[in-house]
Design a protein around this motif. Structure first.
Motif, PDB file in Angstrom:
ATOM      1  N   ARG A 133       0.843  -1.187   0.000  1.00  0.00           N
ATOM      2  CA  ARG A 133       0.000   0.000   0.000  1.00  0.00           C
ATOM      3  C   ARG A 133       0.877   1.234   0.000  1.00  0.00           C
ATOM      4  O   ARG A 133       1.996   1.216   0.499  1.00  0.00           O
ATOM      5  N   THR A 134       0.352   2.318  -0.539  1.00  0.00           N
ATOM      6  CA  THR A 134       1.107   3.558  -0.503  1.00  0.00           C
ATOM      7  C   THR A 134       1.187   4.058   0.923  1.00  0.00           C
ATOM      8  O   THR A 134       0.366   3.700   1.769  1.00  0.00           O
ATOM      9  N   ALA A 135       2.152   4.900   1.181  1.00  0.00           N
ATOM     10  CA  ALA A 135       2.325   5.441   2.526  1.00  0.00           C
ATOM     11  C   ALA A 135       1.071   6.200   2.958  1.00  0.00           C
ATOM     12  O   ALA A 135       0.687   6.160   4.119  1.00  0.00           O
ATOM     13  N   ARG A 136       0.405   6.891   2.016  1.00  0.00           N
ATOM     14  CA  ARG A 136      -0.799   7.636   2.337  1.00  0.00           C
ATOM     15  C   ARG A 136      -1.919   6.700   2.790  1.00  0.00           C
ATOM     16  O   ARG A 136      -2.588   6.946   3.763  1.00  0.00           O
ATOM     17  N   ARG A 137      -2.105   5.586   2.071  1.00  0.00           N
ATOM     18  CA  ARG A 137      -3.131   4.614   2.458  1.00  0.00           C
ATOM     19  C   ARG A 137      -2.819   4.008   3.820  1.00  0.00           C
ATOM     20  O   ARG A 137      -3.700   3.802   4.625  1.00  0.00           O
TER      21      ARG A 137
END
Length: 149
Positions: A133-137
């Protein structure tokens, strides 16, 4: 998206080669039974695919991983790959037993053709959205979890 698909495909090709090569070696010279050989080669293939994706395809996508985070990622990655294997088996079972298409060619088309395509789509989605997952997610997920506590 093209570099991601290319990296995922290259990691998958390396995993397939490791899986097949180890399976043939374990079945041949080593003399293990087919299920034991396949179980071991499946784990090896998953490991090669995970490393290819973690070190290559998705190396910039998530925050730096600790040993615990890598272990969790690998566990989820393994589960996603296991789900892909189940999709392939279900596709073969549906075709062979449900539709009565019992020839070796029909089995190859349903299991190694259609089943592989469906399983690969599931693996790509799962790897992209559940494992790396992206860091934002990841931050959003952590915030939701903290709000619940």
């Amino acid at each position: 998206m093209l570099p991601e698909l290319t990296g995922f495909a290259l990691a998958g090709a390396a995993a397939y080669a490791a899986d097949l090569g180890l399976f043939l070696w374990l079945r041949g010279p080593v003399g293990l039974g087919p299920l034991t050989a396949k179980a071991l080669s499946f784990v090896a293939g998953c490991t090669v695919a995970y490393l290819g994706n973690a070190i290559g395809t998705y190396r910039r996508r998530a925050a730096p991983a600790t040993a615990v985070r890598r272990a969790r990622q690998y566990a989820v990655f393994f589960a996603v790959n296991l789900a892909g294997a189940v999709v392939q088996l279900l596709t073969l079972a549906l075709s062979h037993y449900g539709l009565g298409l019992t020839s070796p060619r029909a089995d190859a088309v349903s299991g190694a053709g259609i089943g592989m395509v469906l399983a690969t789509c599931l693996r790509f989605w799962g790897t992209r959205t559940l494992v790396f997952r992206t860091a934002r997610r990841t931050a959003r997920h952590r915030a939701r979890r903290c709000a619940k506590e």
